[in-house]
Enzyme design. Structure first.
Site: not given
Ligand code: HPA
Ligand code: ZN
Length: 333
Positions: A9, A11, A189, A192, A270-271
């Site tokens: 996961h 990006h 997703h 969340e 994630d990021d």
């Protein structure tokens, strides 16, 4: 030895570090609203998912060429190698680039070149997943997906991301059916910021193979029982949850509770350039606040590998690396 993990996961556009954003802006003659690194850094205080996405979409405008995508993919893999990542399933947002007039071939060609070079240099294997925006019409997603398939672009699966509340998975049923019919993996997703019902829809209507985030499943006991029975993977991103305020503090994070319930959870980033760290930093932060035994770390790592789209022999090889890590951890302690 770093704990060997699969990053499922992440990006790509969320690996753009502030310094890289400003360098690419200058190189590509893009004017951003932030005149300096200091101004840019001041933007990284988020109140919810949308406040982050606004910054994320503004900053990714610095990506213009195939070489840009190649370079940032390779830069990510260099960092991933240092954090123990042995396999990555990388997300990118095709709509974020298409709407700026960048061709799919440039984006995917650049990313694939970076992934290939990264595998040669660091031995990190990879899959590539195109995530569609839930805030855009499903007709846009379907049209782009049809093009990706018709033109034979090299993707392994599709996902669903961006603003969650108000955009239930049911809207994307046709997109996901088309992806499955064409042999693509499917993830989404869900849970969340959105309610448990969105997770149920992703399972029943999109027939996903993994849920990204999924932490709000804990509000629905029947759903938790189902996720445990089906051993449905949940890719949890602790630092992201705190920075986007879906969880108050790391000490309140439900990850350990999820593990104890028998949910198939794994830790991801994630990021990472926006949320304070890559996969190793997520493990360290969870360990610091909640405490993780070597056995729990190994379970989380094994879950990440088993939840990946690798073939069985590759899963076995990586799982053996986790066993070797655990053995060494036991010897050292
Ligand atoms: N959530 C939803 N969409 C996203 C995210 C995220 O954390 N990062 C990039 N797109
Ligand atoms: Zn995400």
């Amino acid at each position: 030895m770093k704990l060997p993990v699969a990053e499922l996961h992440i990006h790509l556009e969320g690996t753009l570090e502030p310094e890289t954003i400003l360098r690419l802006a200058e190189q590509n003659e893009i004017t951003l609203p932030w005149p300096s690194l200091e101004h840019l850094r001041e933007q990284y205080d988020f109140s919810n998912l949308q406040s982050f996405l606004d910054l994320f979409y503004t900053n990714l405008a610095v990506l213009r060429t195939r070489d840009d995508f190649h370079e940032i993919t390779l830069a990510y893999l260099r960092r991933a190698d240092a954090s123990g990542v042995r396999h990555v399933e990388l997300f990118f947002d095709p709509q974020a680039h298409l709407e700026r007039g960048i061709e799919l071939g440039e984006v995917i060609g650049g990313i694939r070149a970076g992934l290939k070079e990264g595998e040669e240099r660091f031995g990190i294997t990879h899959k590539l997943i195109a995530c569609f925006w839930r805030h855009a019409p499903a007709t846009s997603a379907l049209e782009i997906l049809r093009t990706l398939v018709a033109e034979g672009h090299d993707i392994d699966g599709i996902g669903l991301d961006s603003s969650e509340l108000g955009y239930p998975p049911v809207l994307f049923q046709d997109v996901f059916a088309f992806a499955r019919e064409n042999g693509l993996h499917v993830v989404a997703h869900a849970g969340e910021e959105g309610p448990p019902e969105y997770i149920v829809q992703a399972l029943d209507l999109l027939k996903v193979e993994r849920i990204d985030h999924g932490i709000r499943c804990l509000e629905d006991e029947a759903l938790v029982r189902r996720l445990v029975t089906e051993q449905m993977p949940l890719t949890v991103c602790p630092l992201s949850n705190v920075r986007l305020r879906t969880v108050d503090t790391l000490a309140d994070h439900p990850l350990k509770r999820m593990l104890e319930k028998g949910l198939k959870v794994s830790i991801h980033s994630d990021d990472p350039a926006y949320f304070g760290g890559y996969i190793d930093a997520n493990f360290e932060a969870v360990d610091r606040e909640l405490g993780l035994t070597p056995g729990e770390r190994a379970t989380l790592a094994r879950n990440s590998i088993e939840s990946s789209f690798l073939e069985e022999p590759a899963k076995k090889r990586l799982t053996a690396e986790v066993d070797a890590w655990l053995h060494a951890a036991g010897r050292d302690s």
